[in-house]
Design an enzyme around this catalytic site. Sequence first.
Site, PDB file in Angstrom:
ATOM      1  N   LYS A 266       0.857  -1.192   0.000  1.00 43.02           N
ATOM      2  CA  LYS A 266       0.000   0.000   0.000  1.00 43.02           C
ATOM      3  C   LYS A 266       0.891   1.238   0.000  1.00 43.02           C
ATOM      4  CE  LYS A 266      -3.067   2.603   3.087  1.00 43.02           C
ATOM      5  NZ  LYS A 266      -3.701   2.638   4.431  1.00 43.02           N
TER       6      LYS A 266
ATOM      7  N   ASP B 147      -2.353  10.495   3.456  1.00 40.93           N
ATOM      8  CA  ASP B 147      -3.757  10.136   3.656  1.00 40.93           C
ATOM      9  C   ASP B 147      -4.423  11.148   4.576  1.00 40.93           C
ATOM     10  OD1 ASP B 147      -6.214   8.945   3.893  1.00 40.93           O
ATOM     11  OD2 ASP B 147      -5.542   7.397   5.297  1.00 40.93           O
TER      12      ASP B 147
ATOM     13  N   LYS C 120      -9.419  13.171   8.629  1.00 45.98           N
ATOM     14  CA  LYS C 120      -8.809  12.800   9.898  1.00 45.98           C
ATOM     15  C   LYS C 120      -8.694  14.023  10.810  1.00 45.98           C
ATOM     16  CE  LYS C 120      -5.881   9.109   7.976  1.00 45.98           C
ATOM     17  NZ  LYS C 120      -6.336   7.988   8.814  1.00 45.98           N
TER      18      LYS C 120
ATOM     19  N   ASP D 186       1.717   6.441   5.513  1.00 43.21           N
ATOM     20  CA  ASP D 186       0.722   5.495   5.010  1.00 43.21           C
ATOM     21  C   ASP D 186       1.203   4.786   3.750  1.00 43.21           C
ATOM     22  OD1 ASP D 186      -1.663   4.319   5.693  1.00 43.21           O
ATOM     23  OD2 ASP D 186      -2.904   5.677   4.526  1.00 43.21           O
TER      24      ASP D 186
ATOM     25  N   ASP E 254     -11.974   7.298   4.600  1.00 41.14           N
ATOM     26  CA  ASP E 254     -10.699   7.062   5.276  1.00 41.14           C
ATOM     27  C   ASP E 254     -10.358   5.577   5.329  1.00 41.14           C
ATOM     28  OD1 ASP E 254      -8.358   7.798   6.543  1.00 41.14           O
ATOM     29  OD2 ASP E 254      -9.243   7.761   8.545  1.00 41.14           O
TER      30      ASP E 254
ATOM     31  N   GLU F 205      -9.538   3.831   2.799  1.00 38.57           N
ATOM     32  CA  GLU F 205      -9.171   3.891   1.384  1.00 38.57           C
ATOM     33  C   GLU F 205      -8.135   2.863   0.982  1.00 38.57           C
ATOM     34  OE1 GLU F 205      -5.688   4.982   3.053  1.00 38.57           O
ATOM     35  OE2 GLU F 205      -7.631   5.755   3.674  1.00 38.57           O
TER      36      GLU F 205
ATOM     37  N   ARG G  68      -7.811  -0.271   1.540  1.00 41.41           N
ATOM     38  CA  ARG G  68      -8.382  -1.531   1.042  1.00 41.41           C
ATOM     39  C   ARG G  68      -8.945  -1.369  -0.370  1.00 41.41           C
ATOM     40  NH1 ARG G  68     -12.218  -1.749   6.141  1.00 41.41           N
ATOM     41  NH2 ARG G  68     -10.355  -0.669   6.897  1.00 41.41           N
TER      42      ARG G  68
END
Length: 503
Positions: free
Chosen positions: A270, A275, A282, A293, A352, A354, A356
């Site tokens: 990933k 993010d 967030k 991230d 959030d 995201e 996956r």
Amino acid sequence: MEFSVKSGSPEKQRSACIVVGVFEPRRLSPIAEQLDKISDGYISALLRRGELEGKVGQSLLLHHVPNILSERILLIGCGKERELDERQYKQVIQKTINALNETGSMEAVCFLTELHVKGRNTYWKVRQAVETAKETLYTFDQLKSNKVELRRPLRKMVFNVPTRRELTSGERAIQHGLAIAAGIKAAKDLGNMPPNICNAAYLASQARQLADTYSQNTITRVIGEEQMKELGMNAYLAVGQGSQNESLMSVIEYKGDPNPENRPIVLVGKGLTFDSGGISIKPADSMDEMKYDMCGAATVYGVMRMAAELALPLNIIGVLAGCENMVDGRAYRPGDVLTTMSGQTVEVLNTDAEGRLVLCDTLTYVERYEPDVVIDVATLTGACVIALGHHITGLMANHNPLAHELLSASEQSGDRAWRLPLTDEFQEQLESNFADMANIGGRPGGAITAGCFLSRFTRKYSWAHLDIAGTAWRSGKAKGATGRPVALLSQFLLNRAGQNDVE
């Protein structure tokens, strides 16, 4: 720093410094006893006066010890002899490196690799010493105008092994340790780079450079948004559509197997270079840490570098799923329904969640390689941090033998993982009234429901998922990327390559 191994007697060393251990309470290690005997009890007399207790973290530097050829002897506290385990051993090595740098010694002969560590052989002790030394010396100062340099940094470390028969094993340990340490450094450097520099294009440039460096058996292809549209990677694209930086998926192909047609091991990382959470934004507190991230992609990059450096006889494909999740008028929204590359539809309940969505299309994409196994690495869920803290990586898998391989590699490397279940009860939490599934399953078992989501896109191959949200970086004063789980996956590949010298 240069590393080497030798097998010799401590009294014959002419190095600038000899490093030996002292146990609690004031007990000399066997090598220290030899030096004490030659020096007519000089060292033991110091201990009797209370100069060093032997606790882990203590050290004492001796100059011009009688009858000793070396200029200095560094005594390192090792704790209680029967309790010296792998964790304490690494702490001892870390203290040794710091102490040597403070003394200004440019070279040293280290006899700590002869200490008995529960269940560990010479190969493990030497390799861990190399990895720990490199970790201890790591700094990220590329973006600082004033760089702090040591007056006389440690340049050469020689590890002593008990017998000449163990020299070959020690040399291999150094080779492996240096390659793994370089992979960890590469992952940490990527992770620590700020998001205004390290975007998906930067990840792609690093992937291309890796292929240029190891051009004999490594190539890199970069897939942009236009090609993603043609492939139907709508979930991946949705996450990045609020960003001005293009989403790019970098595919590094390494062919080291004598039979290039053998099915590859596929590693998927990933790579959310920042993010914000998107519309489901967030909180501001610690949002700067969301540059981490992309540590899954950084891990895959570091592991691919290690494999190419060691020329492992394996076929490996590493995918860096680069993207940025930002707030914008074009950003995807809660309530959107996305058609993934697999044809399955997903209702977005939280923008959030995201990672996956990026991974599900990437996991579908790699089906074309007919992989032997697929392992994805992702800073996926805060729920995994709650479950396992900051010391252990979460592991989920649809194939028990693969899970056992990874757990074994985690124990061998000391880069710990713990398996979490994937059962149908958790799958039910992903049900949606408007699509095949939702992208979140509620708070209970959040790390597991994220794994369940990914499992729906991995039915055609053996797959494992590593959730590194708790282990990929540190916060606070020691803030920075950790480079985990490069060591775990490196050990997994070494085992697959038949180069398992660890007990």
